[in-house]
Design a protein around this motif. Sequence first.
Motif, PDB file in Angstrom:
ATOM      1  N   VAL A 264       0.845  -1.179   0.000  1.00  0.00           N
ATOM      2  CA  VAL A 264       0.000   0.000   0.000  1.00  0.00           C
ATOM      3  C   VAL A 264       0.882   1.230   0.000  1.00  0.00           C
ATOM      4  CG1 VAL A 264      -1.778   1.303   1.216  1.00  0.00           C
ATOM      5  CG2 VAL A 264      -1.815  -1.187   1.294  1.00  0.00           C
ATOM      6  N   ALA A 265       0.668   2.117  -0.946  1.00  0.00           N
ATOM      7  CA  ALA A 265       1.471   3.336  -1.009  1.00  0.00           C
ATOM      8  C   ALA A 265       1.113   4.272   0.118  1.00  0.00           C
ATOM      9  CB  ALA A 265       1.238   4.022  -2.355  1.00  0.00           C
ATOM     10  N   ASP A 266       2.128   4.896   0.730  1.00  0.00           N
ATOM     11  CA  ASP A 266       1.904   5.840   1.816  1.00  0.00           C
ATOM     12  C   ASP A 266       1.319   7.149   1.290  1.00  0.00           C
ATOM     13  OD1 ASP A 266       2.969   3.998   3.544  1.00  0.00           O
ATOM     14  OD2 ASP A 266       4.986   4.839   3.474  1.00  0.00           O
ATOM     15  N   ASP A 267       1.736   7.589   0.111  1.00  0.00           N
ATOM     16  CA  ASP A 267       1.353   8.886  -0.415  1.00  0.00           C
ATOM     17  C   ASP A 267       0.092   8.765  -1.251  1.00  0.00           C
ATOM     18  OD1 ASP A 267       3.560  10.116   0.775  1.00  0.00           O
ATOM     19  OD2 ASP A 267       4.841   9.481  -0.867  1.00  0.00           O
ATOM     20  N   ALA A 268      -1.057   8.723  -0.575  1.00  0.00           N
ATOM     21  CA  ALA A 268      -2.341   8.620  -1.250  1.00  0.00           C
ATOM     22  C   ALA A 268      -3.285   9.671  -0.674  1.00  0.00           C
ATOM     23  CB  ALA A 268      -2.934   7.222  -1.069  1.00  0.00           C
ATOM     24  N   LEU A 269      -4.213  10.143  -1.501  1.00  0.00           N
ATOM     25  CA  LEU A 269      -5.221  11.082  -0.999  1.00  0.00           C
ATOM     26  C   LEU A 269      -6.479  10.984  -1.837  1.00  0.00           C
ATOM     27  CD1 LEU A 269      -5.421  13.718  -3.083  1.00  0.00           C
ATOM     28  CD2 LEU A 269      -3.321  14.380  -1.942  1.00  0.00           C
ATOM     29  N   TRP A 270      -7.566  11.526  -1.288  1.00  0.00           N
ATOM     30  CA  TRP A 270      -8.812  11.661  -2.023  1.00  0.00           C
ATOM     31  C   TRP A 270      -8.948  13.108  -2.445  1.00  0.00           C
ATOM     32  CZ3 TRP A 270     -12.689   8.649   1.608  1.00  0.00           C
ATOM     33  CH2 TRP A 270     -12.465   7.264   1.451  1.00  0.00           C
ATOM     34  N   ALA A 271      -9.230  13.324  -3.724  1.00  0.00           N
ATOM     35  CA  ALA A 271      -9.464  14.670  -4.239  1.00  0.00           C
ATOM     36  C   ALA A 271     -10.926  14.766  -4.664  1.00  0.00           C
ATOM     37  CB  ALA A 271      -8.550  14.953  -5.422  1.00  0.00           C
ATOM     38  N   HIS A 272     -11.677  15.642  -3.973  1.00  0.00           N
ATOM     39  CA  HIS A 272     -13.111  15.808  -4.232  1.00  0.00           C
ATOM     40  C   HIS A 272     -13.320  17.011  -5.161  1.00  0.00           C
ATOM     41  CE1 HIS A 272     -13.911  13.147  -0.725  1.00  0.00           C
ATOM     42  NE2 HIS A 272     -12.902  13.792  -0.176  1.00  0.00           N
TER      43      HIS A 272
END
Length: 398
Positions: A264-272
Amino acid sequence: MRYLVIPLVASILFPLTTVAKTTVDVYHAEVVLSNEKNARSIAWGEGLEQVLVKASGNADIADNEVVKKAMRDGSDYLAKFKYGTLNGQKSLDMQYSPKQIRVLLSQANASVWPKERENVLVWLVQDDNVERQVGWEQSGLDSVAALQTAAQQSGLPITLPLGDMDDLTKISAPDLWGNFPEPLEEASVRYPADSVLVLKVAANGPSSEVNWQLYDMAPDSITSSPQSAITGVETGEVAQAIDKAIAKISAYYAKKNKPSSKQVADDALWAHFSGIQSAQSFFNLERSLLNLESVATVQVHSIQGMNVTFNIQLLSNKADFEKQVTGLKGIEKTQAPVDSAKVAEQAATEQLIQADESQKVNQTATQEMNEVDPDISEPEEETADEVLPVEQQLWFSL
């Protein structure tokens, strides 16, 4: 070659001991600086490619689209570097961040080859249409030099036989060329190795051929194990054919030792994003996000009306991503909803519902296929992603 020395010394001191895996210096690279104006940036990218090949066991990793983008600025993955000299030329000696490299490989959907690796004893025999010679450690054969270079570049630990009186009395070039297992085992057991590789080089310029047999077992099991050798044939110039063989063997061990837990990549985000008026607007936005330098991958997480949430895997950091998105025409950053926890919970609930519906469809499809072919197994059950914390979410409007 740093990881060639230890096994040879050990073979002299402890000839009958069981071997532990060899630790490879995966994250180090040294590149000769070119005369280009941006020589340092070029070296950072070349060094990154070298490290990724060793870390993944994939000689073609640079063809991956995510990796191509990352190589544009290899300094993002550096831990430290210094200037040095390589083959009499000014060079850049670089150490890359293990964590950053693992994250990048995860983003590229590539495997990570653990740095503790099997040590392979290599018996090379060369036929140049005049005579057949065994490639001892100090034989001076060009094919031996090509082998050492290929192993170094792939991150494959190898041991070459010494060619002393003990070896000379136990095995010969005809034994190796004829694939005789008894002398191979007898000559190999003195070396601390996890497996044995035989390379038969038929040197004939661009039409050269390398036949290889990998005994993926302890040397003392070659004649008794029911397991067959893994074989292959490579062609081309001698160095090229040897490089192909080592690349395939490295890929084999990388796959064999692939970590079992899901990366699992550490650098993940949700962009709304809100205010998406049409399908064309959606596709334009998705394409624009994927073209950003800070972005590795873009996946749709959820869609509701004129709102869409993307699951973003980053190559850099959240701040860079935010700056680049707001630099796109017609996009503004907005504040998080007052109760962002509920928004996140709602998104996760929608995902669970979608996953449940998808599972029902898959089960129906699998049942229908089993009526045709009973050997088809059911797909593994998937679980929904965890809800990302508010700190890993951003909100924008079009």
